[in-house]
Design a protein around this motif. Structure first.
Motif, PDB file in Angstrom:
ATOM      1  N   VAL A 117      -8.013 -93.532 -75.744  1.00 19.60           N
ATOM      2  CA  VAL A 117      -7.165 -93.765 -75.233  1.00 19.60           C
ATOM      3  C   VAL A 117      -6.888 -95.082 -73.951  1.00 19.60           C
ATOM      4  O   VAL A 117      -8.099 -95.633 -73.630  1.00 19.60           O
ATOM      5  N   GLU A 121      -1.851 -99.484 -75.058  1.00 18.94           N
ATOM      6  CA  GLU A 121      -1.452 -99.084 -75.884  1.00 18.94           C
ATOM      7  C   GLU A 121       0.293 -99.043 -75.177  1.00 18.94           C
ATOM      8  O   GLU A 121       1.504 -98.226 -75.403  1.00 18.94           O
ATOM      9  N   GLU A 123       4.200 -99.089 -74.586  1.00 15.43           N
ATOM     10  CA  GLU A 123       4.835 -99.993 -74.671  1.00 15.43           C
ATOM     11  C   GLU A 123       5.210-101.168 -73.906  1.00 15.43           C
ATOM     12  O   GLU A 123       6.329-101.372 -72.957  1.00 15.43           O
TER      13      GLU A 123
END
Length: 124
Positions: A117, A121, A123
């Protein structure tokens, strides 16, 4: 990862609110052995339930840490540590304390350390 300002959360750490709860504030009023909050009889019935997923690397470290602590508790106290009743709540409480002390940028740095991860990422 993009640059983020190191702002801290405003207000009290949510974990301190759990620790500062007055004695007898639980469901049945019976005190536990330490004289604090009431003893929970059935954690599966009385506590909230959460499922979560972790990468294999973290799961291995989690299991190794659990096993080490179980052995230490057995050695020092002569009894067994229940994973659901003892280990997970302490692990989560300590993790929440640590996360509560992080800025958003420091949190993003920690996310980037988790295999698979990225803070990219997040948002927007």
């Amino acid at each position: 990862m993009s640059e983020h300002s190191p702002s801290r959360r405003a207000g009290e750490n949510a974990v301190s609110k759990v620790q500062d709860r007055p004695p007898g504030s639980g469901s049945d009023g019976a005190a536990n052995d330490s004289g604090g909050t009431p003893r929970v009889e059935h954690v599966q019935k009385e506590w909230e339930h959460r499922n979560f997923y972790v990468p294999a690397e973290l799961d291995g470290a989690l299991e190794a840490t659990r096993a080490q602590m179980a052995e230490a508790v057995q050695r020092e106290y002569g009894g067994d540590m229940a994973v659901t009743r003892h280990f997970y709540p302490v692990m989560i409480r300590l993790g929440l304390e640590a996360i509560g002390d992080l800025s958003a940028a420091e949190f993003a740095e920690q996310v980037d350390e988790v295999p698979g991860v990225s803070s990219d990422e997040f948002e927007r």
